[in-house]
Design a protein around this motif. Structure first.
Motif, short mmCIF file in Angstrom:
data_model
loop_
_atom_site.label_atom_id
_atom_site.label_comp_id
_atom_site.label_asym_id
_atom_site.label_seq_id
_atom_site.Cartn_x
_atom_site.Cartn_y
_atom_site.Cartn_z
N SER A 1 0.37 -0.18 1.08
CA SER A 1 -0.67 -0.26 2.12
C SER A 1 -1.98 -0.75 1.54
O SER A 1 -2.48 -0.17 0.57
CB SER A 1 -0.91 1.12 2.75
OG SER A 1 0.29 1.64 3.23
N TYR A 2 -2.54 -1.80 2.11
CA TYR A 2 -3.85 -2.34 1.73
C TYR A 2 -3.98 -2.63 0.24
O TYR A 2 -5.06 -2.49 -0.33
CB TYR A 2 -4.98 -1.39 2.19
CG TYR A 2 -4.92 -1.12 3.67
CD1 TYR A 2 -5.23 -2.12 4.58
CD2 TYR A 2 -4.51 0.12 4.13
CE1 TYR A 2 -5.14 -1.88 5.94
CE2 TYR A 2 -4.41 0.36 5.50
CZ TYR A 2 -4.72 -0.64 6.39
OH TYR A 2 -4.63 -0.41 7.73
N ALA A 3 -2.89 -3.05 -0.40
CA ALA A 3 -2.96 -3.37 -1.83
C ALA A 3 -3.98 -4.47 -2.07
O ALA A 3 -4.67 -4.49 -3.10
CB ALA A 3 -1.59 -3.81 -2.33
N ASN A 4 -4.11 -5.41 -1.13
CA ASN A 4 -5.05 -6.53 -1.29
C ASN A 4 -6.51 -6.09 -1.19
O ASN A 4 -7.40 -6.85 -1.51
CB ASN A 4 -4.74 -7.63 -0.25
CG ASN A 4 -4.73 -7.08 1.17
OD1 ASN A 4 -4.50 -5.89 1.38
ND2 ASN A 4 -4.97 -7.95 2.14
N LYS A 5 -6.72 -4.86 -0.73
CA LYS A 5 -8.09 -4.38 -0.58
C LYS A 5 -8.39 -3.23 -1.53
O LYS A 5 -9.53 -2.75 -1.61
CB LYS A 5 -8.34 -3.92 0.85
CG LYS A 5 -8.25 -5.09 1.83
CD LYS A 5 -8.22 -4.62 3.26
CE LYS A 5 -8.13 -5.86 4.19
NZ LYS A 5 -7.95 -5.49 5.57
N ALA A 6 -7.37 -2.76 -2.24
CA ALA A 6 -7.53 -1.56 -3.06
C ALA A 6 -8.06 -1.90 -4.45
O ALA A 6 -7.84 -3.00 -4.97
CB ALA A 6 -6.21 -0.82 -3.16
N ASP A 7 -8.74 -0.94 -5.09
CA ASP A 7 -9.29 -1.11 -6.43
C ASP A 7 -8.35 -0.58 -7.51
O ASP A 7 -8.26 -1.13 -8.59
CB ASP A 7 -10.63 -0.37 -6.52
CG ASP A 7 -11.58 -0.79 -5.41
OD1 ASP A 7 -11.78 -2.01 -5.23
OD2 ASP A 7 -12.08 0.10 -4.71
N GLY B 1 -14.33 2.64 2.20
CA GLY B 1 -15.02 2.57 0.91
C GLY B 1 -14.42 1.51 -0.02
O GLY B 1 -13.75 0.57 0.41
N GLY B 2 -14.70 1.67 -1.33
CA GLY B 2 -14.18 0.73 -2.32
C GLY B 2 -15.26 -0.13 -2.94
O GLY B 2 -16.43 -0.10 -2.54
N ARG B 3 -14.84 -0.93 -3.93
CA ARG B 3 -15.81 -1.80 -4.62
C ARG B 3 -16.36 -2.88 -3.69
O ARG B 3 -17.52 -3.27 -3.77
CB ARG B 3 -15.13 -2.51 -5.80
CG ARG B 3 -14.86 -1.60 -6.98
CD ARG B 3 -14.08 -2.39 -8.05
NE ARG B 3 -13.62 -1.52 -9.12
CZ ARG B 3 -12.47 -1.69 -9.76
NH1 ARG B 3 -11.66 -2.70 -9.44
NH2 ARG B 3 -12.12 -0.87 -10.72
N ASN B 4 -15.49 -3.39 -2.83
CA ASN B 4 -15.92 -4.40 -1.86
C ASN B 4 -15.61 -3.89 -0.46
O ASN B 4 -14.69 -4.35 0.19
CB ASN B 4 -15.18 -5.72 -2.09
CG ASN B 4 -15.36 -6.20 -3.52
OD1 ASN B 4 -16.47 -6.47 -3.96
ND2 ASN B 4 -14.25 -6.26 -4.26
N PRO B 5 -16.38 -2.92 -0.03
CA PRO B 5 -16.01 -2.23 1.22
C PRO B 5 -16.08 -3.16 2.43
O PRO B 5 -16.91 -4.05 2.49
CB PRO B 5 -17.04 -1.10 1.33
CG PRO B 5 -18.19 -1.55 0.49
CD PRO B 5 -17.63 -2.39 -0.60
N ARG C 1 -17.17 9.76 -3.43
CA ARG C 1 -18.32 8.90 -3.11
C ARG C 1 -17.89 7.61 -2.39
O ARG C 1 -18.73 6.79 -2.05
CB ARG C 1 -19.08 8.56 -4.39
CG ARG C 1 -19.77 9.77 -5.04
CD ARG C 1 -20.75 9.34 -6.12
NE ARG C 1 -20.10 8.66 -7.23
CZ ARG C 1 -19.71 9.28 -8.37
NH1 ARG C 1 -19.92 10.59 -8.52
NH2 ARG C 1 -19.14 8.61 -9.34
N GLY C 2 -16.60 7.43 -2.22
CA GLY C 2 -16.12 6.22 -1.55
C GLY C 2 -16.27 4.97 -2.40
O GLY C 2 -16.32 3.85 -1.88
#
Lengths: 393, 378
Positions: free
Chosen positions: A166-172, A36-40, A124-125
C-alpha cells in the motif's frame, strides 16, 4: 474537581484554541486524511499545522508512551480526548500505517534503540511507512514468501519482489518480511526488517485497480542494503511479529464494516419511493436492506461487547476472531445495496453529476476488503481451527 | 456495559448446573413418550421456584427477587440450551410481565407473589389465528351491567391445560387492526363457560386452545383500563420476544456445539469429517452468527431493565436475528449429523422442533424483520 474533569477542561480549551476551523469540517474525500511523510500530500496547509500542534502534545498517538512521542494517556483520558475532539468535529490529525501497524509491533518486539529511533518520527508525521508482506507467489500462503536477505555481517542484501504494497510509491520506509533461511519449515527463516525506501535498488510501480485508483504497488528490490540493527526480533523469528501485526491490520480493516454513511433504507425512500403507508415501495429491496441493517446493528453490538469485555478485564474473547470476516462482508453488502438504491446515479464513473463516480468506485474498492489482510476464506479457516478446534485437512 | 456482573455469572452457572441435571432433552423425551398429563415435572418446577427463578424479574415488593430481565434472560438461555420443560416462559416471562405492566395494585398484590412462589401458573391468551397479529385481536368483550362478557377462542395458549388463570386479550371497541379498544381480562380456569383443549405441537410441549362462551368477568378482573391495554401489552410482547430470543440463543448455541463435537468424532474417507473445509467454513460462519446473536440478545435484555426508548426496535432486532440464526443452526445441525440426525433416537431433532415453535411464538422472522424495517423508518 477530579483529575479527569480537569483534563477535560484543559483539553477542551486547548482544542478550542489550536484546532484550525478548516480542520473541524467533515472529511469529504480520501485526500482529507493526512498521512505525513517526507513529501507529504497536502490538500490544505492547515493539515500540517494541525498535525504539528497535536504532535507537540503527543496527541497524534494519544495511547503511546510519552517517551516515544505519544500522549501517555490512560483509557479514560483517551475517551475524554476523543469526546472533546468529536464535540468540535476535529479531524484526526494524522493517519498512518506507522501508527496502526508498525508502532504496535515495535512497542511489543522492538529493542529500546529501535523504539527511540522510529516511534517519535511516526508520532510527528515525519516518516510514512509501508508494509512489505505479500509476494506474487505468497498471497494467502504468506509464509511461503521468497524475498531473500543475504547476510553481510552488519547488514543484509535484499533481492526479490513484493506486491500489494500500500502506497509504496509514497512511503519513506518499509517494514518488510524477508527470508534469511531456506533450510527449515516455511514459517521458520523469516525475518522482520526495516529499511529506507530511498535506498538504491528499490523501485515501485503502482497497480491500477478496478475502482480506478492505485493505492497499491508492485515493489522490487535489487541488491538493497538493510542494516542489521533494523531487524526487529531475532533472525528467523519474524513470523510471530508478522502474525501479531496482521491482527492489527485486520482490526483496522474490519472497522470498515461498522462504517457510517447514510442508511441505505433512508436513501431508498427518496430514490425508490414509498407506498401509501410510508413503506419502501419495493418489498424485495426493503427486505434486503432490513437484513443488512439488522446484521450491521448486531455486528456493532458485538464490537461494543468485545470492547466492554476487554475493559472489564475479561481479555479479548473468541468473538474478535470474526471481526475481519464479518465486517468486510458487511461492507460489501452495504456497497451492493448503495448501488441498488442509487440506480443509474451509482453507476456513474466520471463527472460532477456522479460526484466523480464515488458510489461505483467505493463499491468496486469494497470487493478488496475480503481479500486484503487475509481473505474471508482464510479467516474462516482460522476460526475453524483455533476457535472451534477442528483438525487440519 | 455489555458484560455480565458477578451475581449474573453466578445465576447463569447455577441455572446451567441445575437444568443440565434435572430438566434435559432426555427428560423431555420421557414426558413425551409417557404422554405425561402435566407436561413438565412438578418437582423440578417446585425446586426452580424455591431457588427464586419464578420471581427473578418480579419486584421485591411483590415477592420476587427484583433481579431484572437480564437475570431472567440468563435462566431462559439455559432453559433453551436444555430444552427444559417448565412454566418459566408462560407464567414467569409473559404472564407476570403482563400483570406488572397492565395490572392494578390489587391485582399485582394478589397474583405476582403467587407466580413468584410457583404456587400459581398464569398464562397469556392472545393469538387467534395461524399467525401472531396482536392488533387483529377480535375476541369480543361486551359490557353487560357490572360485568363484561367474553365470547370467542384463543389458540397457542402455552400451558393452557395446567394454568390456574388466563390473561385474555379481547376487543372491547374498534375494529381488528386498531390499537384503541384492546382490553385485558383475568379469567380463572374452571370458571363457567371456560373450556380448555390440550393440543400437541411438533415440540412436545404444552399448548392448548381456550374457548370462552358467555364468560362473565367482574370489574375486579379487568386488568388496567378498559380499551387501553395496547401500550402495556405492546411492551409485554417486546419483553416476551426478547425472552424467547434468549431461549433461542441457548438452543442454537447448544445445537451448534453438539454439531461441532460430532464433526470432530465422525470419520469418513479415513479421517474426521471436521477436517473438511466445506464443513469447516459453514461451522465458522455459524460461529460468527452466534456471536452476533449473543450481543444483540444481551443488548436487548439490558434495554428492558434500562427502560430504553429503543426497546421495540431492539426487541424486533433480537427476535428476527435469533429466528434466522436458530433456523441456520438447527438445519445445519441435522445436515452435518447426516443420517443419524434424521432419527428420533438422536437428540438433535428435538432442537429443530422446539426452535420452530419458539420462533413462531410472538412473531417469527418475517414478522419481526418487517417490524424492524418499519421502526427504522422504511
Amino acid at each position: 474537581m477530579t483529575d479527569l474533569t480537569q483534563f477535560r477542561a484543559e483539553a477542551r480549551e486547548w482544542l478550542e484554541h489550536n484546532c484550525p476551523p478548516t480542520m473541524r469540517e467533515p472529511v469529504q474525500s480520501f485526500e482529507d486524511y493526512y498521512m505525513g511523510g517526507r513529501n507529504p500530500e497536502v490538500a490544505h496547509p492547515d493539515q500540517q499545522l494541525w498535525c504539528e500542534r497535536m504532535a507537540g502534545r503527543g496527541w497524534t498517538v494519544p495511547h503511546w508512551p510519552r517517551e516515544y512521542g505519544g500522549g501517555g494517556l490512560d483509557a479514560e483520558e483517551q475517551r475524554v480526548l476523543r469526546e472533546e475532539m468529536a464535540r468540535i468535529g476535529a479531524r484526526r490529525p494524522l493517519d498512518s500505517f506507522g501508527i496502526s501497524m508498525l508502532g504496535p509491533a515495535l512497542l511489543k518486539f522492538g529493542n529500546e534503540e529501535q523504539k527511540q529511533e522510529h516511534l517519535p518520527p511516526i508520532c510527528r508525521g515525519e516518516i510514512r511507512w509501508c508494509q512489505g508482506y505479500s509476494e506474487p507467489n505468497a498471497g494467502s500462503d504468506l509464509a511461503s514468501l521468497q524475498t531473500r536477505a543475504e547476510d553481510h555481517g552488519d547488514h543484509y542484501t535484499i533481492n526479490g519482489q513484493k506486491v500489494w504494497t500500500s502506497y509504496a510509491n509514497k512511503a519513506d520506509w518499509i517494514f518488510c518480511l524477508v527470508r534469511t533461511d531456506n533450510s527449515g519449515s516455511k514459517h521458520e527463516g523469516i525475518s522482520f526488517v526495516l529499511f529506507d525506501m530511498a535506498s538504491p535498488g528499490v523501485t515501485t510501480r503502482p497497480i491500477r485497480l478496478i475502482s480506478g485508483s492505485s493505492p497499491f504497488c508492485e515493489t522490487f528490490f535489487d541488491n538493497v542494503r538493510a542494516e542489521k540493527k533494523n531487524r526487529v526480533g531475532d533472525e528467523g523469528k519474524g513470523w510471530a511479529i508478522a502474525k501479531y501485526l496482521l491482527t492489527h491490520e485486520r482490526e483496522m480493516i474490519s472497522g470498515f464494516g461498522a462504517s457510517s454513511g447514510p442508511s441505505p433504507g433512508k436513501t431508498a425512500l427518496e430514490t425508490v419511493g414509498t407506498d401509501a403507508e410510508g413503506r419502501l415501495d419495493n418489498s424485495a429491496l426493503r427486505q434486503s436492506i432490513a437484513q443488512y441493517q439488522l446484521d450491521a446493528r448486531c455486528f456493532a453490538a458485538t464490537m461494543a461487547r468485545v470492547g466492554d469485555e476487554v475493559k472489564a478485564g475479561q481479555g479479548l474473547g473468541a468473538a474478535s476472531s470474526i471481526f475481519k470476516y464479518y465486517g468486510t462482508e458487511l461492507n460489501k453488502r452495504r456497497n451492493e445495496l448503495n448501488v441498488a438504491v442509487g440506480g443509474e446515479n451509482a453507476l456513474g464513473w466520471e463527472g460532477d453529476v456522479y460526484r466523480g463516480g464515488e458510489a461505483a468506485r467505493s463499491w468496486l474498492r469494497s470487493k478488496g476488503n475480503s481479500i486484503e489482510g487475509g481473505t474471508s476464506e482464510v479467516q474462516l479457516n482460522i476460526v475453524a481451527k483455533r476457535v472451534l478446534g477442528l483438525p487440519d485437512a | 456495559m455489555l458484560v455480565l456482573n458477578e451475581d449474573q455469572v453466578m445465576l447463569k452457572d447455577a441455572a446451567a448446573g441445575f437444568l443440565a441435571d434435572r430438566a434435559t432433552v432426555s427428560h423431555l423425551r420421557k414426558l413425551r413418550d409417557s404422554d405425561d398429563e402435566t407436561g413438565f415435572d412438578p418437582a423440578v418446577w417446585r425446586d426452580m421456584a424455591d431457588m427464586g427463578w419464578a420471581g427473578i424479574a418480579i419486584p421485591e415488593a411483590y415477592g420476587g427477587l427484583g433481579y431484572g430481565y437480564t437475570g431472567l434472560g440468563l435462566v431462559l438461555e439455559q432453559a433453551g440450551r436444555n430444552l427444559s420443560a417448565s412454566p418459566l416462559e408462560s407464567s414467569v416471562l409473559v404472564a407476570a410481565t403482563a400483570l406488572a405492566e397492565l395490572g392494578t395494585e390489587a391485582q399485582k398484590e394478589h397474583w405476582l407473589p403467587a407466580i413468584a412462589s410457583g404456587e400459581k401458573i398464569l398464562t397469556l391468551a392472545l393469538q387467534e389465528n395461524a399467525h401472531h397479529a396482536p392488533l387483529r385481536t377480535a375476541l369480543r368483550a361486551t359490557r353487560h351491567g357490572e360485568h363484561v362478557i367474553l365470547e370467542g377462542s384463543k389458540c397457542l395458549v402455552t400451558d393452557a391445560h395446567v394454568a390456574d388463570a388466563f390473561i385474555v386479550i379481547a376487543r372491547s371497541e374498534g375494529r381488528p387492526g386498531a390499537e384503541h379498544g384492546l382490553s385485558a381480562f383475568l379469567v380463572e380456569a374452571g370458571a363457567p363457560g371456560v373450556h380448555v383443549e390440550r393440543r400437541h405441537l411438533v415440540d412436545s410441549r404444552n399448548v392448548g386452545v381456550l374457548t370462552l362462551h358467555d364468560v362473565h368477568v367482574d370489574s375486579d378482573n379487568v386488568i388496567g383500563d378498559i380499551g387501553a391495554a395496547w401500550p402495556g401489552l405492546s411492551r409485554t410482547l417486546d419483553i416476551a420476544s426478547i425472552g424467547l430470543s434468549a431461549m433461542l440463543l441457548g438452543l442454537a448455541t447448544e445445537a451448534f456445539e453438539r454439531t461441532v463435537a460430532y464433526l470432530g468424532e465422525r470419520k469418513q474417507f479415513g479421517r474426521v469429517i471436521g477436517s473438511f473445509q466445506g464443513l469447516q467454513h459453514r461451522a465458522a460462519h455459524l460461529f460468527a452468527e452466534l456471536e452476533l446473536s449473543r450481543s444483540i440478545v444481551l443488548q436487548a435484555l439490558q434495554a428492558i431493565d434500562a427502560e430504553d426508548p429503543e426497546l421495540p426496535l431492539l426487541a424486533s432486532a433480537a427476535k428476527a436475528k435469533l429466528c434466522e440464526v436458530a433456523t441456520l443452526s438447527t438445519n445445519e445441525g441435522i445436515q452435518m449429523h447426516g443420517g443419524i440426525g434424521m432419527t428420533d433416537e438422536h437428540e438433535i431433532g428435538f432442537f429443530i422442533k422446539r426452535a420452530r415453535v419458539l420462533q413462531h411464538q410472538f412473531g417469527d422472522y418475517n414478522y419481526h424483520l418487517d417490524r424492524f424495517a418499519r421502526l427504522s423508518g422504511f
